[in-house]
Design a protein around this motif. Structure first.
Motif, PDB file in Angstrom:
ATOM      1  N   UNK A 228     -32.664  25.811  48.680  1.00 38.11           N
ATOM      2  CA  UNK A 228     -31.884  24.945  47.816  1.00 38.11           C
ATOM      3  C   UNK A 228     -30.980  24.043  48.649  1.00 38.11           C
ATOM      4  N   UNK A 229     -30.328  24.602  49.650  1.00 43.04           N
ATOM      5  CA  UNK A 229     -29.416  23.835  50.479  1.00 43.04           C
ATOM      6  C   UNK A 229     -30.169  22.787  51.302  1.00 43.04           C
ATOM      7  N   UNK A 230     -31.381  23.123  51.746  1.00 40.74           N
ATOM      8  CA  UNK A 230     -32.187  22.167  52.509  1.00 40.74           C
ATOM      9  C   UNK A 230     -32.545  20.956  51.663  1.00 40.74           C
ATOM     10  N   UNK A 231     -32.915  21.180  50.405  1.00 37.88           N
ATOM     11  CA  UNK A 231     -33.273  20.066  49.528  1.00 37.88           C
ATOM     12  C   UNK A 231     -32.076  19.171  49.265  1.00 37.88           C
ATOM     13  N   UNK A 232     -30.911  19.757  49.143  1.00 38.73           N
ATOM     14  CA  UNK A 232     -29.697  18.967  48.948  1.00 38.73           C
ATOM     15  C   UNK A 232     -29.450  18.069  50.157  1.00 38.73           C
ATOM     16  N   UNK A 233     -29.640  18.602  51.342  1.00 41.46           N
ATOM     17  CA  UNK A 233     -29.474  17.810  52.558  1.00 41.46           C
ATOM     18  C   UNK A 233     -30.508  16.695  52.614  1.00 41.46           C
ATOM     19  N   UNK A 234     -31.749  16.993  52.264  1.00 40.37           N
ATOM     20  CA  UNK A 234     -32.810  15.986  52.280  1.00 40.37           C
ATOM     21  C   UNK A 234     -32.509  14.869  51.286  1.00 40.37           C
TER      22      UNK A 234
END
Length: 64
Positions: free
Chosen positions: A1-7
């Motif tokens: 979830x956090x990776x998608x937010x960064x992307x």
């Protein structure tokens, strides 16, 4: 979830930085892209340009 937010945040920053360059190629002026003035500000809603760019990104991702 956090990776998608960064992307998503990085993609938004990249797209906002490249807006002037992409306008030379017609993005932001396609049918379905809305521009209006409200509350003393200039607002842009590039709906169709967003769809075209996401299709291009999906094609690039498929080939990578």
């Amino acid at each position: 979830m956090f990776r998608w937010l960064i992307v998503v945040v990085l993609a938004l920053v990249l797209m906002s930085g490249l807006t002037a360059w992409l306008r030379r190629f017609g993005f932001g002026r396609l049918p379905g892209d809305f521009e209006f003035r409200a509350f003393g500000r200039h607002w842009q809603l590039p709906i169709s340009s967003t769809l075209v760019l996401s299709m291009i990104a999906a094609l690039v991702a498929r080939f990578i």
